[in-house]
Design a protein around this motif. Sequence first.
Motif, short mmCIF file in Angstrom:
data_model
loop_
_atom_site.label_atom_id
_atom_site.label_comp_id
_atom_site.label_asym_id
_atom_site.label_seq_id
_atom_site.Cartn_x
_atom_site.Cartn_y
_atom_site.Cartn_z
N VAL A 34 0.86 -1.18 0.00
CA VAL A 34 0.00 0.00 0.00
C VAL A 34 0.90 1.22 0.00
O VAL A 34 1.75 1.37 0.86
N THR A 35 0.71 2.09 -1.01
CA THR A 35 1.52 3.28 -1.18
C THR A 35 0.65 4.52 -1.01
O THR A 35 -0.44 4.58 -1.58
N LYS A 36 1.13 5.50 -0.25
CA LYS A 36 0.39 6.74 -0.04
C LYS A 36 1.18 7.88 -0.68
O LYS A 36 2.37 8.04 -0.42
N ARG A 37 0.51 8.68 -1.52
CA ARG A 37 1.13 9.84 -2.18
C ARG A 37 0.19 11.03 -2.12
O ARG A 37 -1.01 10.88 -1.90
N TYR A 38 0.75 12.21 -2.37
CA TYR A 38 0.04 13.47 -2.19
C TYR A 38 0.15 14.37 -3.42
O TYR A 38 1.07 14.25 -4.21
N THR A 39 -0.80 15.34 -3.52
CA THR A 39 -0.73 16.38 -4.55
C THR A 39 -0.49 17.72 -3.86
O THR A 39 -0.75 17.86 -2.67
N ALA A 44 -4.85 13.34 -1.40
CA ALA A 44 -3.95 12.21 -1.20
C ALA A 44 -4.62 10.96 -1.75
O ALA A 44 -5.85 10.89 -1.86
N VAL A 45 -3.81 9.99 -2.10
CA VAL A 45 -4.32 8.72 -2.58
C VAL A 45 -3.49 7.60 -1.96
O VAL A 45 -2.27 7.68 -1.89
N GLU A 46 -4.20 6.59 -1.46
CA GLU A 46 -3.57 5.41 -0.89
C GLU A 46 -3.85 4.26 -1.85
O GLU A 46 -4.99 3.82 -1.98
N PHE A 47 -2.80 3.77 -2.53
CA PHE A 47 -2.94 2.79 -3.60
C PHE A 47 -2.56 1.40 -3.12
O PHE A 47 -1.50 1.20 -2.54
N SER A 147 5.84 12.47 -2.16
CA SER A 147 5.97 11.68 -0.94
C SER A 147 5.44 12.54 0.21
O SER A 147 5.21 13.74 0.05
N GLU A 148 5.28 11.95 1.38
CA GLU A 148 4.80 12.72 2.53
C GLU A 148 5.74 13.87 2.87
O GLU A 148 5.30 14.98 3.15
N GLU A 149 7.04 13.60 2.81
CA GLU A 149 8.02 14.65 3.13
C GLU A 149 7.96 15.80 2.12
O GLU A 149 7.96 16.97 2.51
N ALA A 150 7.89 15.45 0.83
CA ALA A 150 7.81 16.49 -0.21
C ALA A 150 6.52 17.28 -0.10
O ALA A 150 6.50 18.49 -0.32
N TYR A 151 5.42 16.60 0.25
CA TYR A 151 4.14 17.28 0.41
C TYR A 151 4.23 18.30 1.55
O TYR A 151 3.83 19.45 1.40
#
Length: 156
Positions: A34-39, A44-47, A147-151
């Motif tokens: 499960v991968t979580k990414r952000y805009t 956010a989307v959890e894939f 990524s969470e940090e970049a977001y």
Amino acid sequence: MQAILRQARASPLLRPQLASPRVFRASRLSRTLVTKRYTVEHEAVEFDDATGLGVVYITDHAQASLGDVVFVELPTVGTEVTKGDQIGAVESVKAASDIYAPVSGTIEEVNEGLADQPGLLNKSPEAQGWLCKIKLSEPAQMEKLLSEEAYKESWA
């Protein structure tokens, strides 16, 4: 006495459990990541790579900025969306904000509970306040999101 302490420390019940990444083993030969990414627009989307579904929600930062949410407009199940398309809107006592598709695909499910309880976005934006589930047509798009940090750096 020391023998009893050594035996107690050796017991698996008393060993501290270490945090592990979100990897679920369905069988010995398969696993789900499960991968979580952000805009930058605060979606956010959890894939889940096993199902191909992405759960879309607004971030905690977004809900805090909006204030008390009073209305949520969601997309229609079956709608084909392209990354960046407007898929809904959120209205609060302070402002209104559009929701954009973080990935391309087909809307498979929407959170019907938000119609009666839009405040779930404030109480639990990730767990109970999710917006919709998208069957990704291009899973590689996940790698282009933040990524969470970049977001966090994007609005800090």
